[in-house]
Design a protein around this motif. Sequence first.
Motif, PDB file in Angstrom:
ATOM      1  N   HIS A 107      39.821  35.490  29.071  1.00 25.23           N
ATOM      2  CA  HIS A 107      41.122  36.215  29.204  1.00 25.23           C
ATOM      3  C   HIS A 107      40.457  37.619  29.141  1.00 25.23           C
ATOM      4  CE1 HIS A 107      39.510  37.766  24.839  1.00 25.23           C
ATOM      5  NE2 HIS A 107      40.108  38.171  25.005  1.00 25.23           N
ATOM      6  N   LYS A 108      38.855  37.936  28.825  1.00 28.21           N
ATOM      7  CA  LYS A 108      38.664  39.271  28.979  1.00 28.21           C
ATOM      8  C   LYS A 108      37.167  39.310  30.741  1.00 28.21           C
ATOM      9  CE  LYS A 108      33.864  37.871  26.708  1.00 28.21           C
ATOM     10  NZ  LYS A 108      33.221  38.089  27.516  1.00 28.21           N
ATOM     11  N   ASN A 109      38.327  38.228  31.454  1.00 27.95           N
ATOM     12  CA  ASN A 109      36.973  37.628  32.704  1.00 27.95           C
ATOM     13  C   ASN A 109      38.249  38.186  33.400  1.00 27.95           C
ATOM     14  OD1 ASN A 109      35.311  35.240  30.582  1.00 27.95           O
ATOM     15  ND2 ASN A 109      34.000  37.229  31.633  1.00 27.95           N
ATOM     16  N   ILE A 110      39.567  38.427  33.825  1.00 27.46           N
ATOM     17  CA  ILE A 110      40.665  38.075  34.404  1.00 27.46           C
ATOM     18  C   ILE A 110      40.236  39.430  35.267  1.00 27.46           C
ATOM     19  CG2 ILE A 110      42.882  38.572  34.773  1.00 27.46           C
ATOM     20  CD1 ILE A 110      43.301  36.983  32.040  1.00 27.46           C
ATOM     21  N   ILE A 111      40.054  39.569  35.968  1.00 27.79           N
ATOM     22  CA  ILE A 111      39.752  40.838  37.628  1.00 27.79           C
ATOM     23  C   ILE A 111      41.254  41.508  37.384  1.00 27.79           C
ATOM     24  CG2 ILE A 111      38.635  39.248  39.355  1.00 27.79           C
ATOM     25  CD1 ILE A 111      40.794  39.512  40.678  1.00 27.79           C
ATOM     26  N   GLN A 112      40.750  42.983  37.105  1.00 33.89           N
ATOM     27  CA  GLN A 112      41.220  44.084  37.013  1.00 33.89           C
ATOM     28  C   GLN A 112      42.421  44.142  38.346  1.00 33.89           C
ATOM     29  OE1 GLN A 112      42.534  45.114  34.045  1.00 33.89           O
ATOM     30  NE2 GLN A 112      41.069  43.024  33.200  1.00 33.89           N
ATOM     31  N   ILE A 113      43.542  43.895  38.134  1.00 35.53           N
ATOM     32  CA  ILE A 113      44.464  44.206  39.476  1.00 35.53           C
ATOM     33  C   ILE A 113      45.151  45.739  39.563  1.00 35.53           C
ATOM     34  CG2 ILE A 113      45.846  43.929  41.396  1.00 35.53           C
ATOM     35  CD1 ILE A 113      43.390  41.741  41.112  1.00 35.53           C
ATOM     36  N   LYS A 114      45.016  46.537  40.220  1.00 34.55           N
ATOM     37  CA  LYS A 114      45.917  48.113  39.822  1.00 34.55           C
ATOM     38  C   LYS A 114      47.133  47.747  40.699  1.00 34.55           C
ATOM     39  CE  LYS A 114      41.910  51.250  40.558  1.00 34.55           C
ATOM     40  NZ  LYS A 114      40.882  51.613  41.936  1.00 34.55           N
ATOM     41  N   ASP A 115      48.471  48.259  40.176  1.00 28.72           N
ATOM     42  CA  ASP A 115      49.609  47.392  40.132  1.00 28.72           C
ATOM     43  C   ASP A 115      50.358  48.246  41.399  1.00 28.72           C
ATOM     44  OD1 ASP A 115      52.238  47.007  40.426  1.00 28.72           O
ATOM     45  OD2 ASP A 115      52.666  48.005  38.255  1.00 28.72           O
ATOM     46  N   ILE A 170      32.475  35.852  38.120  1.00 32.62           N
ATOM     47  CA  ILE A 170      33.285  36.657  37.195  1.00 32.62           C
ATOM     48  C   ILE A 170      33.280  36.400  35.578  1.00 32.62           C
ATOM     49  CG2 ILE A 170      35.643  36.351  36.747  1.00 32.62           C
ATOM     50  CD1 ILE A 170      36.174  35.420  40.036  1.00 32.62           C
ATOM     51  N   GLU A 171      32.333  35.325  34.988  1.00 35.67           N
ATOM     52  CA  GLU A 171      32.444  35.332  33.143  1.00 35.67           C
ATOM     53  C   GLU A 171      31.172  35.809  33.076  1.00 35.67           C
ATOM     54  OE1 GLU A 171      32.518  30.798  32.247  1.00 35.67           O
ATOM     55  OE2 GLU A 171      34.838  30.984  32.829  1.00 35.67           O
ATOM     56  N   ARG A 172      30.543  36.388  33.741  1.00 35.83           N
ATOM     57  CA  ARG A 172      29.285  36.525  33.629  1.00 35.83           C
ATOM     58  C   ARG A 172      29.205  38.583  32.843  1.00 35.83           C
ATOM     59  NH1 ARG A 172      24.437  34.258  36.470  1.00 35.83           N
ATOM     60  NH2 ARG A 172      23.845  32.415  35.413  1.00 35.83           N
ATOM     61  N   ASP A 173      30.645  39.557  34.263  1.00 33.04           N
ATOM     62  CA  ASP A 173      31.058  39.582  34.319  1.00 33.04           C
ATOM     63  C   ASP A 173      32.113  40.548  35.263  1.00 33.04           C
ATOM     64  OD1 ASP A 173      30.906  42.973  35.882  1.00 33.04           O
ATOM     65  OD2 ASP A 173      28.800  42.721  36.211  1.00 33.04           O
ATOM     66  N   ASN A 231      42.427  33.807  39.615  1.00 29.39           N
ATOM     67  CA  ASN A 231      41.649  34.518  38.836  1.00 29.39           C
ATOM     68  C   ASN A 231      41.312  35.482  40.357  1.00 29.39           C
ATOM     69  OD1 ASN A 231      40.849  37.105  37.374  1.00 29.39           O
ATOM     70  ND2 ASN A 231      39.232  35.629  36.811  1.00 29.39           N
ATOM     71  N   PHE A 232      41.790  35.412  42.083  1.00 30.88           N
ATOM     72  CA  PHE A 232      40.865  35.817  42.697  1.00 30.88           C
ATOM     73  C   PHE A 232      42.118  36.653  43.928  1.00 30.88           C
ATOM     74  CE2 PHE A 232      41.724  31.788  43.668  1.00 30.88           C
ATOM     75  CZ  PHE A 232      42.351  31.313  45.093  1.00 30.88           C
ATOM     76  N   ARG A 233      41.816  37.346  44.834  1.00 35.75           N
ATOM     77  CA  ARG A 233      42.799  37.466  45.880  1.00 35.75           C
ATOM     78  C   ARG A 233      42.917  36.503  46.810  1.00 35.75           C
ATOM     79  NH1 ARG A 233      43.807  43.380  44.775  1.00 35.75           N
ATOM     80  NH2 ARG A 233      41.304  43.823  43.193  1.00 35.75           N
TER      81      ARG A 233
END
Length: 1023
Positions: A150-158, A360-363, A412-414
Amino acid sequence: MKKILTLLGAISLATTTGLAVVACNNQKESLKERELEKEVQTLKDKIKKLEFDLEANKEQLDSTKSKLKDLVTKLDELKNNQKGGYGKISIEASEARKKAIANQEWQSVLQQDYSLSKKSQKALNYSPTKDTFSIAKLMNNQNDVSTLAHKNIIQIKDRLEFTPYADIGIVEDTVEYLLKEKGRPGAYRQIAKDELQKNNSSIINYNHLGKIATNSKVITEASEVTLGFMQNASDTGELVPMWNAAPAKDNLGILADQANETEYAKWFNDRYRSWTNQTETGKLQPNNVRISFGPFANALWHNAWLNNKTPEQLASVLEKIAKKYNTKKFDFYFAAPYLSKNGDHASSQRLLAAALKILIERDNKFDVQLSLVVSTKWGISINPGLSSSRDLKLLGDEAYPLYNFTKYLGLNFRLNLVTGYLTETDSLQLGQRWEVEIMKEAILASRKNWVEMHQAFNSVSKSDLPSEKEISRRIKVTPWIGRRAEKASYNFTPESAIELREFAEQQNLGGIGMFYISRDVPSEFQKKGNSIYNLSDDNALNQNIRSGSGFKQFTYAKALNGTLKREHLVPEAQTKAEIRVIGGIDYQEDIEKVKALDNIENDSHVIVSEVGGGISDDKNPPNWEPPSGQNTSMYKTWKDANPNRSEKIVRKAVKNKNTYYSPYLDAGLYQGNDIVKIIEEVPAMDHLTLAFVQQVNQHGNKLEMSIAGQAKNNEGYAWWEETQLWAKMLKPLVDKNAFENIKVAYGGAITGGFTEKNPWTLANKLHSNDSARAQEVLTEALVGYQQELVDIVQKYNNKTVQMPKAIDFDIEGHAQSLDADNRLLAKTLADMKKADSSWDFSITLPVLPTGLTVVGYHVMDIFIEEYHKAGLAQKDLPIINLMLMDYGDGFYRHARDVRKVTNFQLAKEAVEATKVNLENSIIKHFKTVELKNLYSKLAGTPMIGVNDTIQGVFTLEDAKEMYNWAHEIELAYVSIWSMNDDRGFNLDSKKPSAKTLTSHGLTYLKEYDFSKAFAGNWNKIGK
C-alpha cells in the motif's frame, strides 16, 4: 554506411538448437550421449514454456531447472572423458546455457516485496506466496496493512495536468535551425542571427524549454514536460543510456560525472543544464520533467535484456538516471519492433516491468508511465473471451506491453494513449472533423480493456477495484497537434484541442499532452492532393517545428492546458504573408534566401543538433503526392516508385571485364546475411564487402579489431564467429574459391561521431609523439585482421586460402575533419602499397550531385598528396568510392519537381563532378594526369530502394542504368548499401515491409533483384 550498424549485444546460447555433435570413439558412450542430449533438449523446451508462462508453478520450474543442471553436468563429464569428445566449444556452450538459465531467475521478482526488509517481513508474518502487486489492489483504505504494497502506490494528484512532449534534439530556435540546414556549427551563430534580422525573419524559440517555462500561460502550475528520448548508445553493445542514441565514447554515456562526459553527452547535458539552471532563461523545474525512453530504436530495456542484466541491475541504472537529472518521473514509449509478444522483445518487456516493480517498491516517489499508440476507436484492444479464458493468445502484440506492466505493477502506473496516428473512417469527407470523436472512443475502450486485463491476470474482483475516477486519473491522452504532414486529412485544430480538454475533464483523466511543443508554431498549409487518401502538406519546413495551422505560437498549448477558452479563439491565418505577421517563418523566404552561410568552410567541429530524434522526424515528409493510402517509405507499384519515368528500361546488360560488383554486407546483423542463399540466386556475384570492422568497445589501450566492435574471447563471440561469420558469410565464398575477393570495410556512420573506433585515430592517440610507431601498429592491425579471417578458414575448414588484400575505409562525419589521423592512414596505405602492389585500397566518402563536399575533397587530397610523396604512380592511387545516397531533400525535391531527373541521373552527376575533383587534386600534386581513364579510380555505392533521406528512392531502373553506365566508362567497381535489405519484405513474416535494415521498401520487386541487376543477371530479374 549512412545507417547505424546494429551492434552485437551479448549472445544467449540458451536458444541454440543443440550442441555440436562429434562422433565418439565408443559406440556405447555415443548412444548414452545422444540419450542425454535428447533429455537435455526436452527439459530445455519445458523450461522455456514454463518461464514464458507467468502463471507457472515456481516449485515445478525450480525442480526442472535442477534436473537440467545435473544432466548438463553429467553430459559435460561424459564429453570431457571422450578422446574424440566435443571439445572446448561444446563445454562453453553448456556453460552459456547454464548462465542463460540463471539469468531467468528474475521471474521470481513477482513474488518478492522489495520494500520490506527480512525483519519487517517476519514481523508482518509476510509470506511471498502471491504476486505483490496483484494483492496491491489500490484499495480505498490506503492504511490497510494487509495490503503490503500500500505504501508503494504512486501518488496521483486529483487534477488534469498538461503534459507536452519535447525532444531534446530538436533545434532550440530559428537561428539553430538555419545553422542546421546550412550544415554550419555553432561558431557561426551570430552571423546566422544577424542575417535573419537583416532578412526581417522571425527568430522563434521552438524548443528552449528553460525560456518556454518562464511563460506561466504555457507551462502552468499543473504541467510537466515529457522529455525524450533516452535510448541506448548507438556505438556499443553495452548497456549505456544516452540521449537520442548518441555515441558513448568509452562506454561512459550520461551516467559519467560532468568532468568525464563525452562530447555528445556534454552537448545534450549542457542543453538540459541551461534549461534547468533557474536563471531568468532557465526556469524548467527538473521535478516537473518526465524522462521518456524509446520508442523506435536502441531501447534501453531491450539492450539490458541483450546484456543479460537482472531486474535489480536495470533498476539501478534507472535510479542513477533519476539522480543525474533530479527527477523520478519516467515514460516508456513502445513502438515497433518492441511491441512483439514473442521472443527477445517479449522477454525485455518483462525485464523492464520487473525492474520497475523493484524501483517503485524501493521508493514510492518513482512515477512510471507506459505510452502506447492507439490508431482506431477500439483503443488498446483485447479479444473477447479474455476474462474467462485468461489465454495470452487472445492478446495482440500492441497490447502485450500493457499486459506485462499490469502483471507486475497492477494499476500502479500511468497509461498514456498516443493518438497521432488515427485511421479515418471510410465515409469521411474532405474537411470533415473526425479526430476527437475517435480519440474519445479510444480512451473509453482502453480504460475498459485495461481494467479487464487487470482483473483477468491478477485475479482481482470487481469489489477490490479502485473507483473509476482513481483509474481514470492514471490515464493520459497525447494527440499530434495540427496536421500530419504525410496524411493531412488528419487536422487536429485548436478547437479540437479545447473539445478534447473538455472531454478529459469530464472523464477525470490525469493528463493531456501534445507532440511536440516545438510544433506549436504557425506554418502555411501547402496543400498537395485533392482527397482524404492523398492529401499532404508540401511545406519544406521540418514537420517537428511546424503544425500546418495558421495560429499564433502556443495556441495549442493554451487550448490543451485550459488557459485558452473557446470564446477566445481567433480565425486561422491562411496566406504566407499573414503567417509571417503572426510569427511564423517560410522556408524559401527565411532559410533558403539567407546565402551568407552557403560558401563558408567550417573551421571547427561542433555538434549540430538534428531536428527531432524520436517520433517520425523525417520518416515521411512528402513533397510530392504520395501513393494512395501508403507511407512513403514503402512502394507497392512500379509507377509509384518511378514518378519520373514513363516506361521500364529493357536494355540489355553491357559488361566489361574490369568493373566488378562488391556489395556491402552489414555483418553485424543476424538477418539478411545468408550468403549461400544469395549466391544461389545471384551466381555471378563473387565479391563481398564486410562492414564494418572497428576497435572493440571494451577498451582503447591497444588496437584490437572486430566487426561492429563486439567483444572477443567469450562464449558469445565464439558462437557468432562459428555460426554467423564463418557459416553464413565466409564459407560460401571459400566454397566458391572466391575468398580472396572479400573486401574488409572499416569505419561507418558510428565512427563519424565516435572517431576512436577507427584504428587510425586510436593509433594516433596512443602514439601521438611517435608517428613511426603509430604507423607500425596501424599496419600490424590492418594486416592482422586480414590474417584473422584466414585463420578462421583454417580453423573451421582446414583449407588453404590466400589472404584477401582489399580494404575499404569509410570516412564519415567528424572523422573527415581529423587531418592528422587521416594523414597517418594515407601514409600507412601508401607504404603498404609500395611494399606490396597487390594491396587494393578504397576510400569511401559522402558526396552530392555537385561532387565532394569541401571537407570530403580535403580527405581525398590528403591521400593523393601522401601517395605522391611516397613515390607511387597514379595507377597506384586508392579508389575513391562515392556514397551515392542521402543527398538531402533539396536535390530530391528539385528532381521530382522538374519531372525528369532520376536517381541514376543524380548519381551520374555525382560521379562526373567527383571525376573533376579527382583530376584537380592529381594535377595539384603530380602536375599532370597520366591515367588514360580517371573513371577507373572511382566507384559508386547507392543506397537501394528508399533512402535514409526518405524522399530519395533508388529504383531497379536506376540500378540497371547505373550498371550499364558503370561498365561503359569502366568504373573500378559498383556496390550497394546493403545486401541485407535487398528485398521488399519482412524476413520473419514474409509480408511487404517499409524501409528497414532488412528491406529496401520496394515491395513490388523480388528478393535480390538489385544484386541481380548489378551483377549482370538481368534474365533472372522478376518481370
